[in-house]
Motif scaffolding. Structure first.
Motif, PDB file in Angstrom:
ATOM      1  N   ASP A 117       0.833  -1.207   0.000  1.00 15.97           N
ATOM      2  CA  ASP A 117       0.000   0.000   0.000  1.00 15.97           C
ATOM      3  C   ASP A 117       0.864   1.253   0.000  1.00 15.97           C
ATOM      4  OD1 ASP A 117      -2.238  -1.587   0.033  1.00 15.97           O
ATOM      5  OD2 ASP A 117      -2.577  -1.413   2.205  1.00 15.97           O
ATOM      6  N   LEU A 118       1.987   1.203   0.736  1.00 13.58           N
ATOM      7  CA  LEU A 118       2.908   2.349   0.712  1.00 13.58           C
ATOM      8  C   LEU A 118       3.494   2.558  -0.680  1.00 13.58           C
ATOM      9  CD1 LEU A 118       5.104   2.312   3.956  1.00 13.58           C
ATOM     10  CD2 LEU A 118       3.640   4.159   3.148  1.00 13.58           C
ATOM     11  N   GLU A 119       3.896   1.460  -1.307  1.00 16.82           N
ATOM     12  CA  GLU A 119       4.490   1.552  -2.647  1.00 16.82           C
ATOM     13  C   GLU A 119       3.493   2.083  -3.665  1.00 16.82           C
ATOM     14  OE1 GLU A 119       6.985  -1.589  -4.216  1.00 16.82           O
ATOM     15  OE2 GLU A 119       6.965  -2.552  -2.252  1.00 16.82           O
ATOM     16  N   ALA A 120       2.190   1.794  -3.468  1.00 18.07           N
ATOM     17  CA  ALA A 120       1.175   2.221  -4.433  1.00 18.07           C
ATOM     18  C   ALA A 120       0.878   3.714  -4.336  1.00 18.07           C
ATOM     19  CB  ALA A 120      -0.106   1.416  -4.211  1.00 18.07           C
ATOM     20  N   ARG A 121       1.309   4.371  -3.273  1.00 16.64           N
ATOM     21  CA  ARG A 121       1.024   5.796  -3.116  1.00 16.64           C
ATOM     22  C   ARG A 121       1.844   6.630  -4.107  1.00 16.64           C
ATOM     23  NH1 ARG A 121      -1.846   7.855   0.668  1.00 16.64           N
ATOM     24  NH2 ARG A 121      -2.594   6.622   2.437  1.00 16.64           N
ATOM     25  N   PRO A 122       1.242   7.670  -4.653  1.00 19.70           N
ATOM     26  CA  PRO A 122       1.999   8.569  -5.550  1.00 19.70           C
ATOM     27  C   PRO A 122       2.848   9.543  -4.731  1.00 19.70           C
ATOM     28  CG  PRO A 122      -0.276   9.319  -5.385  1.00 19.70           C
ATOM     29  CD  PRO A 122      -0.185   8.050  -4.572  1.00 19.70           C
ATOM     30  N   LEU A 123       3.890   9.022  -4.110  1.00 18.44           N
ATOM     31  CA  LEU A 123       4.714   9.845  -3.231  1.00 18.44           C
ATOM     32  C   LEU A 123       5.602  10.789  -4.027  1.00 18.44           C
ATOM     33  CD1 LEU A 123       5.822   7.038  -0.756  1.00 18.44           C
ATOM     34  CD2 LEU A 123       4.106   8.791  -0.320  1.00 18.44           C
ATOM     35  N   ARG A 124       5.857  11.950  -3.460  1.00 15.84           N
ATOM     36  CA  ARG A 124       6.807  12.893  -4.043  1.00 15.84           C
ATOM     37  C   ARG A 124       8.179  12.712  -3.403  1.00 15.84           C
ATOM     38  NH1 ARG A 124       3.827  18.182  -2.419  1.00 15.84           N
ATOM     39  NH2 ARG A 124       3.592  16.879  -0.563  1.00 15.84           N
ATOM     40  N   GLU A 125       9.197  13.244  -4.039  1.00 19.37           N
ATOM     41  CA  GLU A 125      10.550  13.086  -3.519  1.00 19.37           C
ATOM     42  C   GLU A 125      10.702  13.686  -2.131  1.00 19.37           C
ATOM     43  OE1 GLU A 125      13.665  14.351  -6.031  1.00 19.37           O
ATOM     44  OE2 GLU A 125      13.316  12.805  -7.553  1.00 19.37           O
ATOM     45  N   GLN A 126       9.970  14.786  -1.837  1.00 19.05           N
ATOM     46  CA  GLN A 126      10.127  15.450  -0.550  1.00 19.05           C
ATOM     47  C   GLN A 126       9.277  14.831   0.556  1.00 19.05           C
ATOM     48  OE1 GLN A 126       8.804  16.732  -3.335  1.00 19.05           O
ATOM     49  NE2 GLN A 126       7.393  18.420  -2.927  1.00 19.05           N
TER      50      GLN A 126
END
Length: 557
Positions: A117-126
């Protein structure tokens, strides 16, 4: 007064109305430019939050297990809840989302799903991502037969560790795949066979047969996780404590994030600040029996902030997390400031800094530190070593090129010496070389009428160069223009003819070198040069290209 309005036909009236509206629009646009800038109001706190990034956490605490052989942990689940509390607190961690898995719900598959679920998030570099685990740790052989670290999930079986527990590498790999570049893994576990650890009988028997200390830790080399913080060092026990009602390291980690860990007083607590606070207090509380460790891949001017907000420039920080300086004492202005690895904050301004171990001084110097600056100590050692003046001695082969090669200098061996002074010009951006070499050769000179004439040749070269050095790890690559004074003598001895010719000329050219340090003071250097000489040969001045290649050994002062 009213103007007479002509009685227009019905079909003309809509056209007239449209024309009037168009004229009004043009007049309005003339009054204010089309496409002009519009002043926008942006909330400063919202802008700062967007630049800082969001914070996400997966917190795991496992104290009860299906397989009773593991033995329950008293405070693992409380560890997770206590950490989650400070992470959720808007005045502290301010995390946007904190996922907590505890007890029987923390199976291997549930942990893997949470990682997915963490990997599926559209995380930004910051964005900041923190994964925390409090549980038993253990060791087992993987499918390749290599000893690996495992985290004991609630459904792990002691008799089948590799098939039922979660390999630590899975956590690090999952963290490394995230698009965020601010990532922290905290392991409140151990793998020593005592404390928060239990080893399968086969592994325990294998380790007991070893003579001497345990083998090196099976730390996953090249982990893409930014920071891996461990509650204890390899082969040490991670302890729970009744007086603290927590895992010892976790207790002090929570205390750090609650505000006590802000060592540089900038309003925020970074991951390294929190770890240093927890490490030092854990070491003191356990009287040196538990030494938390850190494997840090990315440390720099952009720290991973886990609690609070940057409200002001902090005090300057000096730090090192590399193994090279482990056990060293850091002195600032003549007073012991802390032990390495770790970091300390110091007042801004000019500071006298020393690195010592066992009474031996490794490095000392004066640093002008600015508010908010973070200075990595190993970088100082590298920069200081690279900036040392180096005396070079060695040999080189010199030859002329092109059509004059057989007439002038087919090749000669020369002994040389030189001085390399890095970072001496243009505010430390250019190096300076000075060199001298001498040598000679005997060979046969080809003549146009056929045959050859014996010739002796001697050459002396004195030159200087400026250039820049780029570093690929320890290897330095240097290049720059060079100017040399070249003296040459050619001697011919025949039964009826003896003559000597002397030439003195300036030779502009180019230098290239590769250097490799083999110890603190010794350096190997491979050096090449090309130059163009102007020589009067056979009554005619010619441009003679020359090249040399040499191997030198250097001593850094």
């Amino acid at each position: 007064m009213s103007l007479p309005v002509p009685n227009l036909p019905l079909f003309v009236r809509p056209l007239l109305l449209s024309s009037l509206l168009l004229l009004c629009a043009c007049a309005s646009s003339a009054a204010r430019e089309k496409g002009g800038l519009v002043r926008a109001r942006v909330d400063a706190s919202a802008l700062q939050k967007a630049q800082r990034g969001e914070r996400y956490a997966l917190v795991i605490g496992i104290g009860h297990f299906e397989d009773g052989a593991w033995g329950n942990l008293r405070y693992a689940e409380k560890d997770a809840e206590d950490l989650a509390r400070v992470l959720r607190d808007p005045q502290r961690g301010g995390f946007r989302e904190v996922t907590v898995l505890t007890g029987e719900a923390a199976t291997r598959e549930r942990v893997r799903k949470a990682l997915g679920d963490l990997e599926a998030r559209p995380l930004r570099e910051q964005d900041v991502v923190l994964i925390y685990v409090s549980s038993h740790g253990t060791l087992a052989r993987d499918v390749r037969g290599e000893l690996q670290r495992f985290l004991v999930t609630s459904d792990a079986q002691l008799a089948q560790v590799a098939d039922t527990a979660l390999e630590t590498r899975e956590l690090e790999d999952a963290l490394g795949r995230l698009t965020s570049r601010r990532r922290v893994l905290v392991l409140a576990t151990c793998h020593s066979g005592s404390g928060k650890s239990l080893l399968p009988a086969q592994v325990r028997a294998e380790l007991e047969r070893l003579k001497g200390p345990l083998p090196p830790p099976p730390l996953e080399e090249g982990s893409r996780a930014s920071l891996v913080l461990s509650a204890s060092d390899w082969s040490e026990a991670a302890r729970e404590d009744d007086a603290l009602a927590n895992d010892v390291y976790t207790h002090f980690l929570v205390e750090a994030l609650d505000g006590s860990g802000d060592r540089n007083l900038d309003g925020a607590v970074s991951a390294t600040e929190a770890h240093d606070y927890a490490r030092r207090r854990t070491y003191a509380y356990t009287q040196g029996r538990q030494r938390p460790s850190a494997h840090i891949q990315e440390v720099g001017a952009d720290p991973v902030l886990l609690s609070g907000e940057l409200t002001r420039p902090g005090q300057p920080e000096l730090f090192s997390y590399g193994g090279r300086l482990e056990g060293f004492t850091l002195k600032v202005d003549g007073k012991a400031a802390g032990e390495l690895p770790g970091g300390v904050s110091v007042p801004a301004g000019k500071r006298e800094v020393e690195l010592l171990k066992g009474g031996q001084r490794l490095w000392s110097g004066s640093l002008d530190l600015q508010p908010g600056e973070r200075r990595e100590l190993e970088g100082l050692l590298v920069a200081e070593a690279r900036a040392r003046t180096t005396l070079l001695v060695g040999g080189q082969a010199l030859t002329s090129l092109g059509s004059t090669r057989q007439e002038l200098l087919p090749g000669a061996l020369m002994a040389g010496a030189g001085v390399w002074m890095p970072e001496r010009l243009l505010d430390g951006r250019l190096d300076v070389w000075a060199d001298a070499a001498a040598g000679g050769a005997s060979h046969a000179l080809s003549v146009p009428t056929g045959g050859s004439v014996p010739m002796r040749q001697r050459t002396i070269s004195v030159g200087a160069a400026v250039g820049h050095t780029w570093y690929l790890g320890p290897v330095g690559l240097s290049t720059g223009p060079r100017l040399a004074a070249l003296w040459m003598e050619r001697g011919f001895t025949l039964p009826l003819y003896t003559e000597q010719e002397h030439y003195l000329t300036l030779a502009p050219g180019w230098l290239a070198a590769a250097s490799l340090p083999v110890s603190r003071h010794l350096v190997l250097m491979l050096q090449g040069q090309v130059q163009w000489s102007f020589l009067p040969l056979d009554g005619q001045t010619r441009t003679v290209p020359m090249a040399s290649a040499g191997l030198y050994g250097g001593y850094r002062f």
